[in-house]
Design an enzyme around this catalytic site. Structure first.
Site, short mmCIF file in Angstrom:
data_model
loop_
_atom_site.label_atom_id
_atom_site.label_comp_id
_atom_site.label_asym_id
_atom_site.label_seq_id
_atom_site.Cartn_x
_atom_site.Cartn_y
_atom_site.Cartn_z
N GLU A 137 58.48 -68.99 43.31
CA GLU A 137 58.27 -68.05 44.27
C GLU A 137 56.65 -67.46 44.27
OE1 GLU A 137 60.27 -66.84 46.87
OE2 GLU A 137 58.39 -66.75 47.62
N GLY A 142 51.76 -64.99 47.19
CA GLY A 142 51.95 -63.90 46.13
C GLY A 142 53.55 -63.09 46.35
N LYS A 213 49.26 -74.96 48.66
CA LYS A 213 50.52 -74.13 49.00
C LYS A 213 51.21 -74.65 50.53
CE LYS A 213 47.93 -70.10 47.25
NZ LYS A 213 46.95 -69.18 47.75
N1 NAP Z 1 45.68 -63.57 40.40
C1 NAP Z 1 46.36 -63.81 41.57
O1 NAP Z 1 46.02 -62.85 42.56
C2 NAP Z 1 47.27 -64.98 41.58
C3 NAP Z 1 48.15 -65.08 42.69
C4 NAP Z 1 49.09 -66.01 42.96
C5 NAP Z 1 49.18 -66.96 41.82
N2 NAP Z 1 48.34 -66.88 40.78
C6 NAP Z 1 48.61 -67.56 39.80
O2 NAP Z 1 49.17 -66.90 38.63
C7 NAP Z 1 48.54 -67.78 37.29
C8 NAP Z 1 47.58 -66.58 36.48
O3 NAP Z 1 46.63 -66.19 37.35
P1 NAP Z 1 46.04 -64.64 36.70
O4 NAP Z 1 45.09 -64.49 37.80
O5 NAP Z 1 47.01 -63.81 36.00
O6 NAP Z 1 45.12 -65.36 35.47
P2 NAP Z 1 44.25 -64.77 34.59
O7 NAP Z 1 44.01 -63.32 34.91
O8 NAP Z 1 43.09 -65.58 34.08
O9 NAP Z 1 45.04 -64.73 33.12
C9 NAP Z 1 45.39 -65.92 32.40
C10 NAP Z 1 46.04 -65.53 31.16
O10 NAP Z 1 46.42 -66.59 30.37
C11 NAP Z 1 45.90 -66.51 29.04
N3 NAP Z 1 45.83 -68.02 28.73
C12 NAP Z 1 45.00 -69.11 29.19
N4 NAP Z 1 44.83 -70.08 28.57
C13 NAP Z 1 45.73 -70.02 27.42
C14 NAP Z 1 46.11 -70.91 26.55
N5 NAP Z 1 45.68 -71.93 26.23
N6 NAP Z 1 46.91 -70.10 25.42
C15 NAP Z 1 47.46 -68.78 25.64
N7 NAP Z 1 46.98 -68.30 26.72
C16 NAP Z 1 46.32 -68.92 27.64
C17 NAP Z 1 44.89 -65.59 29.23
O11 NAP Z 1 44.58 -65.30 27.80
P3 NAP Z 1 43.54 -63.97 27.45
O12 NAP Z 1 44.00 -62.93 28.20
O13 NAP Z 1 43.50 -63.90 25.98
O14 NAP Z 1 42.43 -64.38 28.17
C18 NAP Z 1 45.23 -64.65 30.02
O15 NAP Z 1 46.02 -63.75 29.49
C19 NAP Z 1 47.60 -68.77 38.01
O16 NAP Z 1 48.23 -69.90 38.00
C20 NAP Z 1 47.29 -68.30 39.41
O17 NAP Z 1 47.11 -69.36 40.01
C21 NAP Z 1 47.70 -65.66 40.62
#
Ligand code: NAP
Length: 434
Positions: A137, A142, A213
Protein backbone atom coordinates in the site's frame (compact mmCIF):
# COMPACT_ATOMS: atom_id res chain seq x y z
CA UNK A 1 -14.45 -32.71 13.40
CA UNK A 2 -10.86 -31.39 13.66
CA UNK A 3 -10.62 -28.26 15.73
CA UNK A 4 -9.14 -25.06 14.25
CA UNK A 5 -5.81 -24.29 15.97
CA UNK A 6 -6.10 -21.17 18.13
CA UNK A 7 -4.83 -17.97 16.51
CA UNK A 8 -1.33 -17.10 17.71
CA UNK A 9 -1.37 -14.24 20.20
CA UNK A 10 1.78 -12.66 18.81
CA UNK A 11 3.30 -12.44 15.37
CA UNK A 12 6.95 -11.52 14.91
CA UNK A 13 7.77 -8.55 12.68
CA UNK A 14 11.23 -7.86 11.29
CA UNK A 15 12.03 -4.55 9.63
CA UNK A 16 14.64 -3.95 6.97
CA UNK A 17 15.43 -0.24 7.32
CA UNK A 18 14.88 2.26 10.11
CA UNK A 19 14.98 5.56 8.27
CA UNK A 20 12.25 8.13 7.61
CA UNK A 21 9.52 5.53 7.14
CA UNK A 22 10.90 2.68 9.25
CA UNK A 23 11.26 4.87 12.33
CA UNK A 24 7.59 5.87 12.25
CA UNK A 25 6.48 2.29 11.62
CA UNK A 26 8.54 1.06 14.57
CA UNK A 27 7.21 3.85 16.78
CA UNK A 28 3.64 2.87 15.96
CA UNK A 29 4.21 -0.85 16.48
CA UNK A 30 5.87 -0.23 19.83
CA UNK A 31 3.71 2.53 21.28
CA UNK A 32 0.30 1.55 19.91
CA UNK A 33 0.46 -2.23 20.25
CA UNK A 34 -2.78 -2.25 22.19
CA UNK A 35 -4.73 -0.52 19.42
CA UNK A 36 -3.10 -2.67 16.74
CA UNK A 37 -3.85 -5.87 18.65
CA UNK A 38 -7.52 -4.93 18.79
CA UNK A 39 -7.53 -4.11 15.09
CA UNK A 40 -5.74 -7.37 14.29
CA UNK A 41 -8.38 -9.48 16.02
CA UNK A 42 -6.42 -10.14 19.21
CA UNK A 43 -3.01 -10.95 17.73
CA UNK A 44 -0.17 -8.52 18.44
CA UNK A 45 2.34 -7.73 15.69
CA UNK A 46 5.55 -7.52 17.74
CA UNK A 47 8.65 -5.82 16.37
CA UNK A 48 11.42 -8.32 17.07
CA UNK A 49 14.34 -7.17 14.89
CA UNK A 50 15.45 -4.36 12.60
CA UNK A 51 18.23 -4.24 10.03
CA UNK A 52 20.12 -1.01 9.42
CA UNK A 53 23.33 -0.07 7.66
CA UNK A 54 24.94 1.54 10.69
CA UNK A 55 24.15 -0.07 14.06
CA UNK A 56 26.07 2.63 15.95
CA UNK A 57 23.75 5.44 14.79
CA UNK A 58 21.64 7.02 17.55
CA UNK A 59 17.95 6.22 16.96
CA UNK A 60 15.14 8.35 18.27
CA UNK A 61 13.30 5.27 19.59
CA UNK A 62 13.29 2.93 22.54
CA UNK A 63 14.45 -0.35 20.98
CA UNK A 64 15.20 -2.25 24.17
CA UNK A 65 13.40 -5.45 23.18
CA UNK A 66 14.35 -5.25 19.52
CA UNK A 67 17.41 -6.89 17.97
CA UNK A 68 19.29 -4.35 15.82
CA UNK A 69 21.52 -5.85 13.14
CA UNK A 70 23.45 -4.81 10.08
CA UNK A 71 22.78 -8.23 8.57
CA UNK A 72 19.43 -7.90 6.79
CA UNK A 73 19.38 -11.56 5.68
CA UNK A 74 19.57 -12.66 9.31
CA UNK A 75 16.40 -10.70 10.04
CA UNK A 76 14.64 -12.32 7.07
CA UNK A 77 15.78 -15.78 8.15
CA UNK A 78 14.88 -15.34 11.83
CA UNK A 79 12.37 -18.13 12.60
CA UNK A 80 10.58 -15.85 15.08
CA UNK A 81 9.74 -13.43 12.30
CA UNK A 82 6.70 -14.08 10.11
CA UNK A 83 6.25 -10.59 8.64
CA UNK A 84 9.18 -8.87 6.93
CA UNK A 85 8.75 -5.12 6.43
CA UNK A 86 11.05 -3.82 3.70
CA UNK A 87 11.60 -0.06 4.12
CA UNK A 88 15.25 0.19 3.12
CA UNK A 89 14.60 1.40 -0.44
CA UNK A 90 16.62 0.87 -3.62
CA UNK A 91 16.39 -2.18 -5.83
CA UNK A 92 19.20 -4.28 -4.35
CA UNK A 93 19.57 -5.81 -1.87
CA UNK A 94 15.86 -5.07 -1.29
CA UNK A 95 14.59 -7.28 -4.15
CA UNK A 96 16.78 -10.22 -3.16
CA UNK A 97 15.66 -9.96 0.45
CA UNK A 98 11.98 -9.83 -0.54
CA UNK A 99 12.51 -12.92 -2.70
CA UNK A 100 14.21 -14.67 0.19
CA UNK A 101 11.36 -13.88 2.59
CA UNK A 102 8.68 -14.99 0.11
CA UNK A 103 10.54 -18.23 -0.66
CA UNK A 104 10.42 -18.96 3.08
CA UNK A 105 6.64 -18.46 3.06
CA UNK A 106 6.78 -15.19 4.99
CA UNK A 107 4.60 -12.18 4.48
CA UNK A 108 6.33 -9.14 3.02
CA UNK A 109 5.13 -5.58 3.48
CA UNK A 110 7.03 -3.06 1.40
CA UNK A 111 6.95 0.67 0.62
CA UNK A 112 9.32 0.20 -2.29
CA UNK A 113 7.71 1.50 -5.51
CA UNK A 114 10.90 0.91 -7.52
CA UNK A 115 10.84 -2.80 -6.69
CA UNK A 116 7.09 -3.20 -7.11
CA UNK A 117 7.05 -1.31 -10.42
CA UNK A 118 9.92 -3.40 -11.78
CA UNK A 119 9.17 -6.80 -10.24
CA UNK A 120 5.68 -6.71 -8.74
CA UNK A 121 3.99 -9.37 -10.89
CA UNK A 122 6.89 -11.79 -10.53
CA UNK A 123 6.95 -11.22 -6.77
CA UNK A 124 3.25 -11.75 -6.27
CA UNK A 125 3.45 -14.98 -8.24
CA UNK A 126 6.30 -16.04 -5.94
CA UNK A 127 4.15 -15.08 -2.96
CA UNK A 128 1.25 -17.17 -4.25
CA UNK A 129 3.53 -20.13 -5.02
CA UNK A 130 4.93 -20.14 -1.48
CA UNK A 131 1.65 -19.36 0.33
CA UNK A 132 3.27 -16.13 1.40
CA UNK A 133 1.90 -12.60 1.08
CA UNK A 134 3.02 -9.36 -0.56
CA UNK A 135 1.57 -6.04 0.56
CA UNK A 136 2.58 -2.66 -0.86
CA UNK A 137 0.00 0.00 0.00
CA UNK A 138 2.80 2.43 0.88
CA UNK A 139 4.39 2.18 -2.57
CA UNK A 140 1.80 4.58 -4.02
CA UNK A 141 0.73 7.85 -2.46
CA UNK A 142 2.02 7.35 1.10
CA UNK A 143 -0.99 7.26 3.40
CA UNK A 144 -3.57 7.57 0.61
CA UNK A 145 -5.21 4.12 0.44
CA UNK A 146 -4.92 3.91 -3.34
CA UNK A 147 -3.91 0.27 -3.54
CA UNK A 148 -6.78 -0.91 -1.30
CA UNK A 149 -9.18 1.25 -3.25
CA UNK A 150 -8.12 -0.37 -6.51
CA UNK A 151 -7.67 -3.84 -5.13
CA UNK A 152 -10.60 -4.16 -2.75
CA UNK A 153 -13.10 -1.33 -2.86
CA UNK A 154 -13.66 -1.22 -6.63
CA UNK A 155 -13.59 -4.94 -7.29
CA UNK A 156 -16.91 -4.86 -9.08
CA UNK A 157 -16.10 -1.88 -11.26
CA UNK A 158 -14.51 -1.44 -14.65
CA UNK A 159 -12.03 1.40 -14.26
CA UNK A 160 -11.54 3.45 -17.40
CA UNK A 161 -9.01 6.09 -16.37
CA UNK A 162 -6.69 7.34 -13.66
CA UNK A 163 -5.52 10.93 -13.28
CA UNK A 164 -3.10 11.66 -10.50
CA UNK A 165 -0.68 14.05 -8.93
CA UNK A 166 1.43 11.39 -7.36
CA UNK A 167 4.86 12.94 -6.86
CA UNK A 168 5.01 15.36 -3.95
CA UNK A 169 8.50 16.66 -4.76
CA UNK A 170 7.59 17.99 -8.18
CA UNK A 171 4.31 19.34 -6.85
CA UNK A 172 6.16 21.28 -4.14
CA UNK A 173 8.56 22.65 -6.79
CA UNK A 174 5.83 23.62 -9.28
CA UNK A 175 3.67 25.21 -6.58
CA UNK A 176 6.61 27.35 -5.44
CA UNK A 177 7.55 28.35 -9.01
CA UNK A 178 3.99 29.40 -9.74
CA UNK A 179 3.21 31.17 -6.48
CA UNK A 180 6.56 32.86 -5.90
CA UNK A 181 8.03 33.10 -9.39
CA UNK A 182 11.29 31.36 -8.43
CA UNK A 183 13.37 29.27 -10.87
CA UNK A 184 13.19 25.49 -10.93
CA UNK A 185 16.73 25.25 -9.53
CA UNK A 186 15.85 27.54 -6.60
CA UNK A 187 12.57 25.73 -5.91
CA UNK A 188 14.36 22.35 -5.97
CA UNK A 189 17.12 23.56 -3.63
CA UNK A 190 14.49 24.91 -1.23
CA UNK A 191 12.49 21.66 -1.37
CA UNK A 192 15.69 19.74 -0.55
CA UNK A 193 16.53 22.08 2.32
CA UNK A 194 13.02 21.64 3.80
CA UNK A 195 13.08 17.84 3.45
CA UNK A 196 10.49 17.64 0.65
CA UNK A 197 13.03 16.38 -1.88
CA UNK A 198 15.86 13.90 -1.60
CA UNK A 199 19.44 14.93 -2.37
CA UNK A 200 19.14 12.99 -5.61
CA UNK A 201 15.77 14.14 -6.91
CA UNK A 202 16.43 12.93 -10.47
CA UNK A 203 13.72 10.26 -10.49
CA UNK A 204 11.19 12.80 -9.23
CA UNK A 205 12.11 15.67 -11.57
CA UNK A 206 12.38 13.38 -14.60
CA UNK A 207 8.94 11.88 -13.96
CA UNK A 208 10.08 8.27 -13.36
CA UNK A 209 8.89 8.12 -9.76
CA UNK A 210 5.40 9.15 -10.91
CA UNK A 211 5.61 6.65 -13.77
CA UNK A 212 6.43 3.80 -11.38
CA UNK A 213 3.38 4.65 -9.27
CA UNK A 214 1.19 5.02 -12.34
CA UNK A 215 2.25 1.56 -13.53
CA UNK A 216 1.49 0.01 -10.13
CA UNK A 217 -1.96 1.63 -10.08
CA UNK A 218 -2.69 0.74 -13.70
CA UNK A 219 -1.85 -2.94 -13.23
CA UNK A 220 -4.36 -3.13 -10.41
CA UNK A 221 -6.97 -1.01 -12.17
CA UNK A 222 -6.84 -2.77 -15.53
CA UNK A 223 -5.35 -6.19 -14.68
CA UNK A 224 -2.85 -5.74 -17.49
CA UNK A 225 0.86 -6.59 -17.59
CA UNK A 226 2.56 -3.17 -17.69
CA UNK A 227 6.05 -1.79 -17.09
CA UNK A 228 7.43 1.74 -16.87
CA UNK A 229 8.74 1.31 -20.42
CA UNK A 230 5.10 1.38 -21.53
CA UNK A 231 4.68 4.93 -20.23
CA UNK A 232 5.26 8.14 -22.16
CA UNK A 233 7.24 10.15 -19.61
CA UNK A 234 8.25 13.81 -19.70
CA UNK A 235 9.60 15.39 -16.52
CA UNK A 236 9.51 18.97 -15.30
CA UNK A 237 13.23 19.68 -15.86
CA UNK A 238 12.66 21.81 -18.96
CA UNK A 239 10.05 24.10 -17.40
CA UNK A 240 10.64 27.84 -17.23
CA UNK A 241 9.04 29.84 -14.42
CA UNK A 242 7.76 32.29 -17.02
CA UNK A 243 5.33 29.64 -18.31
CA UNK A 244 4.06 28.91 -14.82
CA UNK A 245 3.36 32.62 -14.54
CA UNK A 246 1.67 32.96 -17.94
CA UNK A 247 -0.46 29.83 -17.53
CA UNK A 248 -1.42 31.16 -14.09
CA UNK A 249 -2.61 34.42 -15.66
CA UNK A 250 -4.71 32.36 -18.09
CA UNK A 251 -6.37 30.43 -15.24
CA UNK A 252 -4.21 27.27 -15.23
CA UNK A 253 -1.73 25.60 -12.88
CA UNK A 254 1.02 23.44 -14.35
CA UNK A 255 1.17 20.06 -12.58
CA UNK A 256 3.01 16.83 -13.27
CA UNK A 257 -0.07 14.81 -14.18
CA UNK A 258 0.06 11.02 -14.41
CA UNK A 259 -2.67 9.75 -16.69
CA UNK A 260 -3.73 6.23 -17.61
CA UNK A 261 -6.62 5.43 -19.87
CA UNK A 262 -8.07 2.19 -21.10
CA UNK A 263 -9.77 1.76 -24.43
CA UNK A 264 -11.73 -1.40 -24.98
CA UNK A 265 -10.50 -4.36 -22.96
CA UNK A 266 -6.74 -4.45 -23.27
CA UNK A 267 -5.62 -1.22 -24.97
CA UNK A 268 -4.12 1.35 -22.66
CA UNK A 269 -2.18 4.55 -22.69
CA UNK A 270 0.06 5.68 -19.82
CA UNK A 271 1.61 9.09 -19.69
CA UNK A 272 3.31 11.40 -17.22
CA UNK A 273 3.69 14.96 -18.44
CA UNK A 274 3.70 18.49 -17.12
CA UNK A 275 0.19 19.63 -17.91
CA UNK A 276 -1.65 22.95 -17.65
CA UNK A 277 -4.66 22.15 -15.45
CA UNK A 278 -7.63 24.57 -15.55
CA UNK A 279 -9.10 26.09 -12.40
CA UNK A 280 -12.31 24.08 -12.87
CA UNK A 281 -10.45 20.74 -12.65
CA UNK A 282 -10.22 18.79 -9.36
CA UNK A 283 -6.41 18.54 -9.63
CA UNK A 284 -6.01 22.34 -9.90
CA UNK A 285 -6.03 22.98 -6.14
CA UNK A 286 -3.72 20.10 -5.22
CA UNK A 287 -0.68 22.01 -4.04
CA UNK A 288 2.62 21.49 -2.26
CA UNK A 289 3.29 18.03 -0.84
CA UNK A 290 -0.28 16.88 -1.41
CA UNK A 291 -1.15 14.06 -3.76
CA UNK A 292 -4.45 13.27 -5.42
CA UNK A 293 -5.80 10.36 -7.41
CA UNK A 294 -8.98 10.50 -9.51
CA UNK A 295 -10.46 7.31 -10.85
CA UNK A 296 -13.22 7.00 -13.40
CA UNK A 297 -15.20 3.78 -13.33
CA UNK A 298 -18.50 2.51 -14.67
CA UNK A 299 -20.37 1.97 -11.40
CA UNK A 300 -18.79 4.28 -8.84
CA UNK A 301 -18.14 6.86 -11.60
CA UNK A 302 -15.66 9.40 -10.23
CA UNK A 303 -13.77 8.52 -7.07
CA UNK A 304 -11.11 10.80 -5.68
CA UNK A 305 -8.52 10.49 -2.94
CA UNK A 306 -6.40 13.34 -1.68
CA UNK A 307 -3.95 14.05 1.09
CA UNK A 308 -0.32 13.92 2.13
CA UNK A 309 1.36 11.49 -0.23
CA UNK A 310 4.76 11.01 1.41
CA UNK A 311 6.77 11.53 4.59
CA UNK A 312 7.46 9.24 7.52
CA UNK A 313 4.12 9.36 9.30
CA UNK A 314 1.88 9.31 6.26
CA UNK A 315 3.79 6.40 4.71
CA UNK A 316 3.89 4.57 8.04
CA UNK A 317 0.09 4.75 8.06
CA UNK A 318 0.04 2.59 4.93
CA UNK A 319 2.76 0.21 6.13
CA UNK A 320 1.15 -0.39 9.52
CA UNK A 321 -2.24 -0.87 7.91
CA UNK A 322 -0.70 -3.54 5.66
CA UNK A 323 0.87 -5.24 8.69
CA UNK A 324 -2.50 -5.40 10.46
CA UNK A 325 -4.24 -6.61 7.29
CA UNK A 326 -1.53 -9.22 6.80
CA UNK A 327 -2.09 -10.47 10.36
CA UNK A 328 -5.84 -10.64 9.84
CA UNK A 329 -5.61 -12.24 6.39
CA UNK A 330 -2.66 -14.54 7.12
CA UNK A 331 -1.77 -16.89 4.30
CA UNK A 332 -3.98 -15.21 1.72
CA UNK A 333 -2.24 -13.57 -1.18
CA UNK A 334 -4.07 -10.32 -1.92
CA UNK A 335 -3.00 -9.88 -5.54
CA UNK A 336 -4.96 -10.90 -8.59
CA UNK A 337 -3.20 -13.54 -10.63
CA UNK A 338 -2.31 -13.72 -14.34
CA UNK A 339 -2.57 -10.24 -15.79
CA UNK A 340 -3.49 -9.99 -19.48
CA UNK A 341 -1.08 -8.72 -22.12
CA UNK A 342 -1.61 -5.02 -22.78
CA UNK A 343 -1.83 -3.29 -26.11
CA UNK A 344 0.02 -0.03 -25.61
CA UNK A 345 -1.61 2.69 -27.63
CA UNK A 346 0.61 4.99 -29.64
CA UNK A 347 0.96 8.30 -27.85
CA UNK A 348 0.79 10.10 -31.18
CA UNK A 349 -2.78 8.95 -31.70
CA UNK A 350 -4.06 10.60 -28.56
CA UNK A 351 -6.06 13.80 -28.56
CA UNK A 352 -4.48 16.62 -26.59
CA UNK A 353 -4.92 20.34 -26.19
CA UNK A 354 -1.89 22.54 -25.69
CA UNK A 355 -0.26 25.69 -24.41
CA UNK A 356 2.43 27.04 -26.72
CA UNK A 357 4.72 30.04 -26.18
CA UNK A 358 6.44 31.48 -29.23
CA UNK A 359 8.95 34.25 -29.70
CA UNK A 360 8.00 35.92 -32.95
CA UNK A 361 9.33 38.72 -35.14
CA UNK A 362 8.20 42.25 -34.43
CA UNK A 363 6.11 42.44 -37.59
CA UNK A 364 2.46 43.03 -38.26
CA UNK A 365 1.88 39.75 -40.06
CA UNK A 366 3.70 37.44 -37.58
CA UNK A 367 0.67 36.68 -35.38
CA UNK A 368 -1.58 36.09 -38.36
CA UNK A 369 0.92 33.78 -40.10
CA UNK A 370 1.31 31.70 -36.94
CA UNK A 371 -2.44 31.26 -36.50
CA UNK A 372 -2.86 30.53 -40.20
CA UNK A 373 -0.15 27.86 -40.07
CA UNK A 374 -1.89 26.18 -37.13
CA UNK A 375 -5.21 26.22 -38.96
CA UNK A 376 -3.57 24.82 -42.12
CA UNK A 377 -2.10 21.99 -40.06
CA UNK A 378 -5.46 21.11 -38.51
CA UNK A 379 -4.83 22.49 -35.02
CA UNK A 380 -7.72 24.53 -33.61
CA UNK A 381 -6.87 27.67 -31.65
CA UNK A 382 -8.88 28.35 -28.48
CA UNK A 383 -7.08 31.58 -27.62
CA UNK A 384 -4.02 33.64 -28.57
CA UNK A 385 -2.50 36.24 -26.25
CA UNK A 386 0.28 38.72 -27.02
CA UNK A 387 3.02 39.21 -24.45
CA UNK A 388 5.87 41.70 -24.42
CA UNK A 389 9.46 40.54 -25.06
CA UNK A 390 11.55 39.00 -22.27
CA UNK A 391 15.27 38.18 -22.48
CA UNK A 392 15.62 39.85 -25.89
CA UNK A 393 13.70 41.95 -28.39
CA UNK A 394 11.26 39.32 -29.76
CA UNK A 395 7.60 39.81 -28.79
CA UNK A 396 5.87 36.69 -27.51
CA UNK A 397 2.67 34.97 -28.51
CA UNK A 398 0.87 32.49 -26.25
CA UNK A 399 -1.45 30.10 -28.05
CA UNK A 400 -3.93 27.79 -26.39
CA UNK A 401 -4.33 25.09 -29.00
CA UNK A 402 -7.55 23.13 -29.08
CA UNK A 403 -8.02 19.37 -29.05
CA UNK A 404 -6.29 17.47 -31.85
CA UNK A 405 -4.20 14.27 -32.07
CA UNK A 406 -0.69 14.68 -30.64
CA UNK A 407 0.82 13.78 -34.02
CA UNK A 408 -1.09 16.69 -35.58
CA UNK A 409 0.12 19.00 -32.81
CA UNK A 410 3.72 17.84 -33.19
CA UNK A 411 3.70 18.38 -36.96
CA UNK A 412 2.19 21.84 -36.51
CA UNK A 413 4.92 22.75 -34.01
CA UNK A 414 7.55 21.66 -36.53
CA UNK A 415 5.89 23.89 -39.12
CA UNK A 416 5.85 26.84 -36.71
CA UNK A 417 9.52 26.28 -35.96
CA UNK A 418 10.31 26.58 -39.66
CA UNK A 419 8.38 29.85 -40.20
CA UNK A 420 10.52 32.94 -40.79
CA UNK A 421 8.29 34.94 -38.41
CA UNK A 422 8.92 32.50 -35.54
CA UNK A 423 12.19 33.02 -33.69
CA UNK A 424 11.63 30.14 -31.28
CA UNK A 425 9.01 27.72 -30.03
CA UNK A 426 9.92 28.45 -26.41
CA UNK A 427 7.47 26.12 -24.66
CA UNK A 428 4.86 23.52 -25.58
CA UNK A 429 2.83 21.87 -22.84
CA UNK A 430 -0.16 19.58 -22.69
CA UNK A 431 -3.27 21.35 -21.45
CA UNK A 432 -6.52 20.01 -20.06
CA UNK A 433 -9.29 21.86 -21.82
CA UNK A 434 -11.77 23.33 -19.29
N1 NAP B 1 10.26 8.85 2.72
C1 NAP B 1 9.07 8.88 2.15
O1 NAP B 1 8.34 9.88 2.23
C2 NAP B 1 8.55 7.68 1.42
C3 NAP B 1 7.24 7.68 0.93
C4 NAP B 1 6.74 6.55 0.26
C5 NAP B 1 7.57 5.47 0.07
N2 NAP B 1 8.86 5.51 0.54
C6 NAP B 1 9.69 4.35 0.31
O2 NAP B 1 10.04 3.79 1.57
C7 NAP B 1 11.33 3.21 1.50
C8 NAP B 1 12.19 3.78 2.61
O3 NAP B 1 12.31 5.17 2.42
P1 NAP B 1 12.95 6.09 3.58
O4 NAP B 1 12.70 7.50 3.14
O5 NAP B 1 12.50 5.67 4.91
O6 NAP B 1 14.52 5.77 3.41
P2 NAP B 1 15.71 6.21 4.34
O7 NAP B 1 15.30 7.28 5.29
O8 NAP B 1 16.89 6.44 3.47
O9 NAP B 1 16.00 4.89 5.23
C9 NAP B 1 16.59 3.74 4.71
C10 NAP B 1 16.89 2.80 5.87
O10 NAP B 1 17.36 1.57 5.33
C11 NAP B 1 18.60 1.21 5.97
N3 NAP B 1 19.39 0.50 4.96
C12 NAP B 1 19.72 0.90 3.72
N4 NAP B 1 20.44 -0.03 3.09
C13 NAP B 1 20.58 -1.06 3.96
C14 NAP B 1 21.21 -2.33 3.91
N5 NAP B 1 21.88 -2.74 2.81
N6 NAP B 1 21.15 -3.14 4.99
C15 NAP B 1 20.48 -2.75 6.10
N7 NAP B 1 19.84 -1.55 6.21
C16 NAP B 1 19.89 -0.73 5.16
C17 NAP B 1 19.21 2.50 6.41
O11 NAP B 1 20.11 2.27 7.49
P3 NAP B 1 20.83 3.47 8.30
O12 NAP B 1 19.74 4.13 9.11
O13 NAP B 1 21.83 2.79 9.14
O14 NAP B 1 21.40 4.37 7.23
C18 NAP B 1 17.95 3.30 6.83
O15 NAP B 1 17.61 2.98 8.15
C19 NAP B 1 11.83 3.48 0.07
O16 NAP B 1 11.55 2.38 -0.75
C20 NAP B 1 11.00 4.67 -0.36
O17 NAP B 1 10.83 4.74 -1.77
C21 NAP B 1 9.35 6.57 1.21
Amino acid sequence: MAQQPPAPQQIGVGMLGLGTVGTEVARRLISEWHLLTARAGGTTPVLRAVAVRDTSKQRDLDLKNVRVSDNAASVVDDPDIAIVVEVMGGTEPATGLIDRALAAGKTVVTANKAVIAAEGPRLWEAAAAHHAGLWFEAAVGGGLPVVSLLRDSLRGDRISSIDAIINGTTNVILTRMREEGVTLAAALADAQARGFAEADAGADVDGWDAAQKLVIMSRLAFNLALTVDDADVVGIGGLDRIDLGYTGQLGYAVKLVAHAERRGRDAVQLRVRPTAVPASHPLFGVNGANNAVLLASDLAQTVSLGGVGAGGESTASAVVSDIVNAVVRRGSQPEPTAARTALILDTEEYDVAGYVRLRITDTEEARELVLQALADRGVPVDDAVDKPPVDGPAPQLLVLTGIAPRAVHDRALETLDSLAVVREVACALDRISP
